[in-house]
Design an enzyme around this catalytic site. Structure first.
Site, mmCIF file in Angstrom:
data_model
loop_
_atom_site.group_PDB
_atom_site.id
_atom_site.type_symbol
_atom_site.label_atom_id
_atom_site.label_comp_id
_atom_site.label_asym_id
_atom_site.label_seq_id
_atom_site.Cartn_x
_atom_site.Cartn_y
_atom_site.Cartn_z
ATOM 1 N N CYS A 57 1.024 -1.051 0.146
ATOM 2 C CA CYS A 57 -0.216 -0.047 -0.213
ATOM 3 C C CYS A 57 0.748 1.229 -0.047
ATOM 4 O O CYS A 57 0.939 1.783 -0.933
ATOM 5 C CB CYS A 57 -0.909 0.085 1.192
ATOM 6 S SG CYS A 57 -1.609 -1.387 1.401
HETATM 7 N N1 SAJ Z 1 7.240 2.253 8.504
HETATM 8 C C1 SAJ Z 1 8.475 2.809 8.907
HETATM 9 N N2 SAJ Z 1 8.383 3.843 10.028
HETATM 10 C C2 SAJ Z 1 6.969 3.891 10.513
HETATM 11 C C3 SAJ Z 1 5.814 3.353 10.144
HETATM 12 C C4 SAJ Z 1 6.117 2.335 9.155
HETATM 13 O O1 SAJ Z 1 9.390 2.412 8.355
HETATM 14 O O2 SAJ Z 1 7.071 4.723 11.396
HETATM 15 C C5 SAJ Z 1 7.156 1.142 7.469
HETATM 16 C C6 SAJ Z 1 6.770 -0.106 7.772
HETATM 17 O O3 SAJ Z 1 8.072 -0.827 8.374
HETATM 18 C C7 SAJ Z 1 6.552 -0.951 6.621
HETATM 19 C C8 SAJ Z 1 5.810 0.320 5.689
HETATM 20 O O4 SAJ Z 1 6.584 1.384 6.368
HETATM 21 O O5 SAJ Z 1 7.381 -1.377 5.767
HETATM 22 C C9 SAJ Z 1 4.469 0.539 5.912
HETATM 23 O O6 SAJ Z 1 4.019 0.379 7.108
HETATM 24 P P1 SAJ Z 1 2.283 0.546 7.620
HETATM 25 O O7 SAJ Z 1 1.923 -0.268 8.957
HETATM 26 O O8 SAJ Z 1 2.181 2.020 7.437
HETATM 27 O O9 SAJ Z 1 1.520 0.207 6.241
HETATM 28 P P2 SAJ Z 1 0.599 -1.207 6.014
HETATM 29 O O10 SAJ Z 1 0.777 -1.326 4.574
HETATM 30 O O11 SAJ Z 1 1.080 -2.492 6.742
HETATM 31 O O12 SAJ Z 1 -0.567 -0.811 6.485
HETATM 32 C C10 SAJ Z 1 -1.207 0.387 5.937
HETATM 33 C C11 SAJ Z 1 -2.099 0.817 7.050
HETATM 34 N N3 SAJ Z 1 -1.280 1.347 8.207
HETATM 35 C C12 SAJ Z 1 -1.635 2.168 9.334
HETATM 36 O O13 SAJ Z 1 -2.616 2.979 9.277
HETATM 37 C C13 SAJ Z 1 -0.750 1.929 10.485
HETATM 38 C C14 SAJ Z 1 -3.171 1.764 6.552
HETATM 39 O O14 SAJ Z 1 -2.193 2.859 6.088
HETATM 40 C C15 SAJ Z 1 -3.609 1.280 5.510
HETATM 41 O O15 SAJ Z 1 -4.881 0.926 6.069
HETATM 42 C C16 SAJ Z 1 -3.202 -0.029 4.665
HETATM 43 O O16 SAJ Z 1 -1.901 0.534 4.903
HETATM 44 C C17 SAJ Z 1 -3.761 0.013 3.251
HETATM 45 O O17 SAJ Z 1 -4.243 -1.186 2.966
HETATM 46 O O18 SAJ Z 1 -3.730 0.894 2.629
#
Ligand code: SAJ
Length: 431
Positions: free
Chosen positions: A270
């Site tokens: 995503c």
């Molecule tokens: N990451 C970082 N630093 C952070 C947060 C995340 O490096 O502070 C990295 C993570 O390790 C990962 C990537 O970014 O590799 C994405 O992590 P994420 O949790 O933001 O993304 P997804 O794809 O697991 O889930 C997200 C959902 N996450 C949250 O809201 C916390 C949301 O944005 C969406 O509902 C989902 O993608 C989607 O389906 O769009």
């Protein structure tokens, strides 16, 4: 009877197309609310598994799937003709990028083509796949209109973004507010009535474009802020400032700040992808989305930064990457998930092997993966494995890992997630 009445008396039937990390939890929630739910997927293996009461999505309770299949509320099929007997059709198919980094709407369009022959008066069609503003109205609606039916007069169409956070134990489909915007006011109303049956908080907005853009804002917000803190990590590395301490201190601000953490790169299907749906569409309006492009570039720099930190760490022991035995901890794209899509760990592994490292990995959620054409299996995490490694690189901060054992037995550690912050030791390096 119209849809609202059928929703009220529980006789409405629902089809969910695409039984992945979005469609499966949605189908289960709808079925649990007492509506007959038909899952549709092109993968016969998934269909057969579900019809045996089995489940392939980690965040879904298999016991619930078994119960719903056994009591007849939920079943799965590859046959789209079932749509004819349903009242609501929800499309939850992938929206990847193609090899030119452009939106690939083929799954959405294929779903639309498969539905159109079975579209009938009274149908509500919902698109949940993350996409650029205009997709529902400009791309999906014309395909459905090929049926000869008219929107509002005959069927209703809306967009409602999924907000599934893989691995999140606090927020599920049911208790995560749901934004919904129709291609018409009546479509919004019908869609809101449907979701209100099994989702605690439904947020109607004026159009499908507003709903599509809302989702993109949510994910671009994350992508840009993660890039910001990653850029800060690169600068702090040069200035010999502890970026983790900076983020922690900034987090004490009780208003106007939201903490993001630096990391080895941006994974998942995503956050690294959705923003480029908007930057592609923006070009049609002669507009460059600078923040998105810059964020993408910065986040893509992180795996290479990890490699330079690996070299620095080994250097402290007069070792080179070439010939050193390196144990990667975690290969999934983020903690407590089994998903490898866009995982930065894959790029890090490839680069280390390319530089001559003797690589192994441990990931409690990923038993094996393909590296340069070979299948590599997760090794057991024990004292022998740890003491054999010249360097342990923590790439994914899974909760169920014995970090105490790593602190005790590893010769040197590069922690790209600050998961070992409570262990004070010279041998622990960080981003
Ligand atoms: N990451 C970082 N630093 C952070 C947060 C995340 O490096 O502070 C990295 C993570 O390790 C990962 C990537 O970014 O590799 C994405 O992590 P994420 O949790 O933001 O993304 P997804 O794809 O697991 O889930 C997200 C959902 N996450 C949250 O809201 C916390 C949301 O944005 C969406 O509902 C989902 O993608 C989607 O389906 O769009």
């Amino acid at each position: 009877m119209d849809l609202e009445e059928k929703l009220k008396d529980g006789t409405a039937e629902i089809a969910v197309i695409g039984l992945g990390y979005v469609g499966m939890p949605l189908a289960v929630e709808v079925a649990r609310s007492g509506l007959r739910t038909h899952g549709i997927d092109v993968n016969q293996k998934i269909i057969d598994q579900i019809n045996k009461g089995l489940n392939h999505i980690k965040d879904v309770d298999t016991k619930v799937v078994e119960q719903l299949v056994n009591n007849g509320s939920f079943s799965a099929t590859t046959d789209f003709s079932i749509c004819e007997h349903t009242d609501v059709i929800s499309i939850c198919v992938p929206t990847p990028l193609n090899e030119y980094n452009e939106p690939d709407l083929s799954y959405i369009l294929k779903a639309g083509e498969s539905i159109a022959p079975y579209l009938r008066k009274g149908h509500l069609v919902l698109l949940e796949s993350t996409t650029y503003p205009g997709t529902t109205e400009e791309m999906l609606l014309p395909i459905l209109a090929k049926s000869g039916l008219l929107v509002d007069k005959d069927f209703f169409l809306a967009f409602s973004p999924e907000r599934v956070d893989p691995g999140n134990e606090k927020f599920s489909t049911k208790n995560t507010p749901k934004v919904v915007g129709g291609v018409s006011a009546d479509s919004t109303k019908k869609a809101a009535a449907f979701y209100s049956r099994f989702i605690d908080n439904v947020i109607p907005v004026s159009t499908s474009k507003v709903a599509e853009m809302t989702k993109l804002l949510e994910n671009i917000f994350r992508c840009v802020n993660i890039a910001l803190v990653n850029e800060l990590a690169l600068l702090c590395d040069r200035m010999d400032i502890d970026v983790w301490e900076v983020v922690e201190a900034a987090s004490t601000k009780p208003f106007g700040f939201m903490a993001f953490k630096p990391g080895p790169g941006l994974g998942g299907h995503c956050i690294p992808i959705d923003p480029f749906y908007l930057s592609w569409k923006a070009r049609e309006y002669g507009f460059n989305t600078e923040f998105i492009e810059l964020a993408g570039k910065t986040n893509r720099m992180m795996p290479r930064h990890v490699i330079s930190k690996v070299a620095d760490a080994l250097n402290k022991d007069q070792k080179s990457i070439n010939g050193s035995s390196i144990l990667l901890l975690g290969i999934a794209y983020k903690k407590n998930v089994e998903d490898l899509r866009e995982s930065p760990a894959l790029e890090i592994a490839e680069m280390l092997v390319g530089k001559g490292a003797v690589l192994s990995y441990h990931d409690p959620h990923v038993a094996e993966f393909e590296l340069d054409g070979d299948i590599v299996k997760s090794v057991e995490l024990n004292a022998a494995v740890l003491s054999k490694a010249d360097l342990v690189v923590i790439v994914t901060d899974h909760t169920d890992v014995d970090y105490g054992l790593i602190a005790e037995k590893a010769a040197r550690i590069l922690d790209t997630r600050n998961i070992m912050c409570k262990y004070k030791s010279e041998k622990i390096e960080r981003l």
